[in-house]
Scaffold this active site. Sequence first.
Site, short mmCIF file in Angstrom:
data_model
loop_
_atom_site.label_atom_id
_atom_site.label_comp_id
_atom_site.label_asym_id
_atom_site.label_seq_id
_atom_site.Cartn_x
_atom_site.Cartn_y
_atom_site.Cartn_z
N HIS A 192 0.83 -1.20 0.00
CA HIS A 192 0.00 0.00 0.00
C HIS A 192 0.86 1.25 0.00
O HIS A 192 2.06 1.18 0.28
CB HIS A 192 -0.92 0.02 1.22
CG HIS A 192 -0.20 -0.24 2.51
ND1 HIS A 192 -0.12 -1.48 3.09
CD2 HIS A 192 0.51 0.59 3.33
CE1 HIS A 192 0.58 -1.42 4.21
NE2 HIS A 192 0.98 -0.17 4.37
N GLN B 152 -4.12 4.24 4.23
CA GLN B 152 -3.17 3.36 3.54
C GLN B 152 -3.94 2.61 2.45
O GLN B 152 -4.68 1.67 2.73
CB GLN B 152 -2.53 2.38 4.53
CG GLN B 152 -1.61 3.06 5.53
CD GLN B 152 -1.25 2.16 6.71
OE1 GLN B 152 -2.12 1.68 7.43
NE2 GLN B 152 0.04 1.92 6.89
N ARG C 135 13.03 -5.29 3.98
CA ARG C 135 11.99 -5.98 4.75
C ARG C 135 10.69 -5.84 3.99
O ARG C 135 10.13 -4.75 3.88
CB ARG C 135 11.86 -5.37 6.14
CG ARG C 135 10.69 -5.91 6.97
CD ARG C 135 10.46 -4.99 8.16
NE ARG C 135 9.33 -5.39 8.98
CZ ARG C 135 8.06 -5.03 8.77
NH1 ARG C 135 7.75 -4.28 7.72
NH2 ARG C 135 7.11 -5.42 9.59
N ASP D 43 7.17 -5.79 3.61
CA ASP D 43 6.09 -5.60 4.58
C ASP D 43 4.78 -6.21 4.09
O ASP D 43 4.42 -6.10 2.92
CB ASP D 43 5.89 -4.10 4.81
CG ASP D 43 4.81 -3.79 5.82
OD1 ASP D 43 4.98 -4.17 6.99
OD2 ASP D 43 3.79 -3.19 5.42
N GLU E 241 7.84 -10.41 6.07
CA GLU E 241 7.10 -10.14 7.28
C GLU E 241 5.71 -10.73 7.07
O GLU E 241 4.86 -10.13 6.41
CB GLU E 241 7.03 -8.63 7.56
CG GLU E 241 6.41 -8.28 8.90
CD GLU E 241 4.97 -7.77 8.78
OE1 GLU E 241 4.36 -7.52 9.84
OE2 GLU E 241 4.47 -7.61 7.66
N HIS F 251 9.09 -3.97 16.99
CA HIS F 251 8.44 -2.67 17.16
C HIS F 251 6.94 -2.84 17.29
O HIS F 251 6.24 -1.93 17.72
CB HIS F 251 8.71 -1.79 15.93
CG HIS F 251 7.97 -2.27 14.72
ND1 HIS F 251 8.33 -3.40 14.04
CD2 HIS F 251 6.86 -1.79 14.09
CE1 HIS F 251 7.48 -3.60 13.04
NE2 HIS F 251 6.59 -2.64 13.04
N ASP F 252 6.45 -4.01 16.91
CA ASP F 252 5.03 -4.25 16.75
C ASP F 252 4.45 -4.90 18.01
O ASP F 252 5.14 -5.12 19.01
CB ASP F 252 4.80 -5.15 15.54
CG ASP F 252 3.64 -4.69 14.68
OD1 ASP F 252 2.74 -4.01 15.21
OD2 ASP F 252 3.63 -5.01 13.48
N ARG G 186 0.97 0.46 20.54
CA ARG G 186 2.30 -0.06 20.21
C ARG G 186 3.40 0.95 20.50
O ARG G 186 4.57 0.57 20.67
CB ARG G 186 2.35 -0.49 18.74
CG ARG G 186 1.47 -1.70 18.43
CD ARG G 186 1.42 -1.99 16.94
NE ARG G 186 0.83 -0.87 16.21
CZ ARG G 186 0.69 -0.84 14.89
NH1 ARG G 186 1.09 -1.88 14.16
NH2 ARG G 186 0.14 0.20 14.29
#
Length: 645
Positions: A184, A262, A292, A294, A336, A400-401, A517
């Site tokens: 996105h 998004q 990475r 996503d 991911e 981070h998630d 988060r």
Amino acid sequence: MEHTRTRSIDAALTAARLPQTAEDDWRQLLGRVDRELPRLESLFRRVYGDTEATEAQLALLLGELAASWQARPADLKAVDAAREADPHWFLSNRMLGGVLYVDRYARDLDGVRARIPYFRELGLTYLHLMPLFLAPEENSDGGYAVSSYREVSPALGDMEQLTALAAELRENGIALVVDFIFNHTSDEHEWARRARAGEQEYADYYWIFDGREMPDAYEATVREIFPDDHPGSFVPMPLPDGTVPSREEAERWVWATFHSFQWDLNYGNPAVFRAMAGEMLFLANRGVDILRMDAVAFIWKQLGTTCESLPEAHLLIQAFNAALRIAAPAVLFKSEAIVHPDEVIQYISPEECQLSYNPLQMALIWNSLATRDARLLQQALDRRHALPAGTAWVNYVRSHDDIGWTFADEDAAELGIDGFEHRRFLNSFFVNRFPGSFARGVPFQDNPKTGDCRISGTTASLAGLEAGDDGAIDRIVLAHSITLSTGGVPLLYLGDEVGQLNDYSYVDEPGHAEDSRWVNRPPYPEERYAERIDPTTSAGMLYARLQQLLAVRRRTPEFAGGALIGFDARSPHVVGYQRPGDGGGLVLCLANVADAPETVLASTLQGMPATGEDLIAGGVVDLRRDLVLPAHGIAWIRVRRGGAE
């Protein structure tokens, strides 16, 4: 069909050649084209059909790849050559990853450069900078709503500074990793703005429908990802002036799997593939080593399906892989995919994503600490750890998630565990709603309709350091010992190595208050870093113990690669596995997740040689006697295979 370069592809390559391109450079390119074109062409035709239009798109793509290769700096071409000669460079036992948000950890890109001496102290060989591209100030989803893949957020620096940072990291033996958000874009991306303005070429980059007939048809089989943000998968399409109509008044709808700002890209349009390949190659030529990838599971949509992990998603990633093998062969992909464990592994191969996050291991480490039961983790290591040759897990304690409980219900059922009820217990435990919990997590995307919930929190706060629990440091060390010893690339969320705690001030930050988060994305913990050399502090105790494990890993060749053999310690509290080396050595790894000492009986160890080397404490271990592991204790024991010592 014989796979040779067609007339149109040859013409595109010839047209792309620049007068100044050396003959040797051009031969290298053509050699890679001849090697990868059969695969790329096959993938392209499987996705887009065996038509003249597909042939034309493929020819345009090859011309763009040739242009990118010719623009690639000489020092990066040297990296290409070195990694083609050593394709398994990332499987070394010296690999250690770190991940950070630039602004929160170092303010800007120059601040990151200033921290390179510390990265070397820690032993990093891989540095992941969280999303740093231009994004809306308010609606950025932590940088995952990209407005331009070719511009750095001005608050962090610019693309020239990122290029210089990549070069300096490379000089210090550190590979640069960035996110490639390719499912996105932000609704403020130029493509989205032009789509909103009515340009059909760019409207075709997204999933935009008049009326609710098609959105309703897709949503009948597609799950909600962020129900707190919007119901379903579609949001009202803004009007040309930017006004967003209400859901009741909307006449046009655009697909937004995640946040309303998004917009999902339409990979059914080959022009989108070419456009995103161009963005990818731009970053590769700036010195990025690993992308990475996503949200890989969501990139292909098909009516009547879940629109997750469809076969075409894999074909598209493989096609991107083939394109980079031609124009930037040093670059790797990291997937991911926070999906069912059987789906995660489908993205991992040398031809698709060479690296992948290991979300199952991460979740089951936390499960083991909460339950004091290692059986689910042991089962996963025994069954779901093995990967194809030339690939590796990226193992982490937390990211981070948020933490989602991604274990398979059928795996849990074999151990007499009801998956739904067990997830409810874990959510309750990690947000301190269960009696005796040591954890101080925060719920994320709590969905009362489905009972779904995920957990936010730093490693230290989830492991008990915030609560003042006596076992906290031991738990943190145990968790990291597993990521360091199971094979692949261990990844530290930087700051966790000194025990950073939750940052509850996120609720006062614009754009962060509704996203829990941010509690586990604290700013640089300056005081705790200053204390890392003081063994009387919790930061100092933790840092010293982790540094010891890192030093052991670096000098233990058995920890290279990913080969792992399960070891039944005959205790539900002890996870065990063996890491075989090439030279006849083998390291037995044991970890006790219980709050009390646990004994591994001599009879359980009888298949081992009589003695082993204690890699952590030093000295010789008598394996003919019972082995007692203290509460949250770990052991790495090297033995020689092929007979008693």
